[in-house]
Motif scaffolding. Structure first.
Motif, PDB file in Angstrom:
ATOM      1  N   GLY A  57     -68.760 -39.984 -67.178  1.00 13.12           N
ATOM      2  CA  GLY A  57     -70.183 -39.900 -67.487  1.00 13.12           C
ATOM      3  C   GLY A  57     -70.825 -38.814 -66.648  1.00 13.12           C
ATOM      4  O   GLY A  57     -70.470 -38.628 -65.481  1.00 13.12           O
ATOM      5  N   VAL A  58     -71.747 -38.096 -67.261  1.00 17.85           N
ATOM      6  CA  VAL A  58     -72.503 -37.067 -66.541  1.00 17.85           C
ATOM      7  C   VAL A  58     -73.978 -37.425 -66.665  1.00 17.85           C
ATOM      8  O   VAL A  58     -74.506 -37.516 -67.772  1.00 17.85           O
ATOM      9  CB  VAL A  58     -72.248 -35.662 -67.114  1.00 17.85           C
ATOM     10  CG1 VAL A  58     -73.058 -34.617 -66.353  1.00 17.85           C
ATOM     11  CG2 VAL A  58     -70.767 -35.322 -67.101  1.00 17.85           C
ATOM     12  N   LEU A  59     -74.613 -37.652 -65.526  1.00 21.42           N
ATOM     13  CA  LEU A  59     -76.031 -37.984 -65.488  1.00 21.42           C
ATOM     14  C   LEU A  59     -76.824 -36.761 -65.052  1.00 21.42           C
ATOM     15  O   LEU A  59     -76.524 -36.157 -64.014  1.00 21.42           O
ATOM     16  CB  LEU A  59     -76.279 -39.129 -64.501  1.00 21.42           C
ATOM     17  CG  LEU A  59     -77.747 -39.467 -64.202  1.00 21.42           C
ATOM     18  CD1 LEU A  59     -78.473 -39.934 -65.460  1.00 21.42           C
ATOM     19  CD2 LEU A  59     -77.834 -40.507 -63.095  1.00 21.42           C
ATOM     20  N   LEU A  60     -77.812 -36.407 -65.866  1.00 23.48           N
ATOM     21  CA  LEU A  60     -78.728 -35.324 -65.517  1.00 23.48           C
ATOM     22  C   LEU A  60     -80.107 -35.909 -65.277  1.00 23.48           C
ATOM     23  O   LEU A  60     -80.556 -36.779 -66.033  1.00 23.48           O
ATOM     24  CB  LEU A  60     -78.818 -34.298 -66.645  1.00 23.48           C
ATOM     25  CG  LEU A  60     -77.584 -33.435 -66.850  1.00 23.48           C
ATOM     26  CD1 LEU A  60     -76.725 -34.011 -67.928  1.00 23.48           C
ATOM     27  CD2 LEU A  60     -77.988 -32.035 -67.184  1.00 23.48           C
ATOM     28  N   ILE A  61     -80.747 -35.437 -64.231  1.00 21.75           N
ATOM     29  CA  ILE A  61     -82.132 -35.798 -63.965  1.00 21.75           C
ATOM     30  C   ILE A  61     -82.914 -34.502 -63.884  1.00 21.75           C
ATOM     31  O   ILE A  61     -82.566 -33.592 -63.119  1.00 21.75           O
ATOM     32  CB  ILE A  61     -82.270 -36.624 -62.681  1.00 21.75           C
ATOM     33  CG1 ILE A  61     -81.566 -37.973 -62.880  1.00 21.75           C
ATOM     34  CG2 ILE A  61     -83.743 -36.823 -62.319  1.00 21.75           C
ATOM     35  CD1 ILE A  61     -81.622 -38.907 -61.710  1.00 21.75           C
TER      36      ILE A  61
END
Length: 141
Positions: free
Chosen positions: A122-126
């Motif tokens: 999973g890749v989380l971008l904020i």
């Protein structure tokens, strides 16, 4: 099945979540994947979620490039430092998820990964910056 025609996100259907098919090119592969908009307890889609989608659209090429580099780095650091530079055959994008937040634009990319078939990636971008790359559980809540 409920249908919503959102002025920004397009025609969405509700099953477990609001979603629609979305075409994206990642790792030099054109894919059609679900674009999921996370809501809880019959909440409406928020303006922040619409903003998240619009900012992603505006910055898509740089965001995708940073995701590709981040996944390759994650793989090299956690699985095999001698991997070839092309990770394309090792991951498969399953869906893109726009999460619910009042103060940040949160976007997640959920992948199957042959190097971690049970947990994937999973890749989380904020706010359009990579916050975390880890097993896909970081995005499944």
């Amino acid at each position: 099945m409920n249908i919503l025609n959102d002025p920004v996100l397009g025609e969405l259907t509700f099953d477990i979540w609001w979603s629609r098919e979305y075409e994206i090119t990642i790792f030099d592969c054109k894919k059609l994947v679900p674009l999921v908009i996370q809501t809880f307890d019959n909440e409406s889609i928020s303006d922040k979620q619409r903003d998240t989608f619009l900012e992603f659209e505006r910055n898509k090429s740089s965001i995708i490039s940073s995701i590709e580099i981040a996944i390759l780095t994650y793989y090299k650091e956690n699985f095999d430092a001698n991997v070839v530079e092309d990770i394309t055959a090792l991951v498969n994008l399953l869906r893109i998820k726009i999460m619910s937040s009042d103060d940040m634009r949160e976007l997640g990319f959920i992948f199957d990964a042959s190097f971690d078939p049970e947990l994937g990636v999973g890749v989380l971008l904020i706010n359009e910056s990579i916050e975390e790359v880890d097993v896909q559980d970081i995005l499944l809540g």
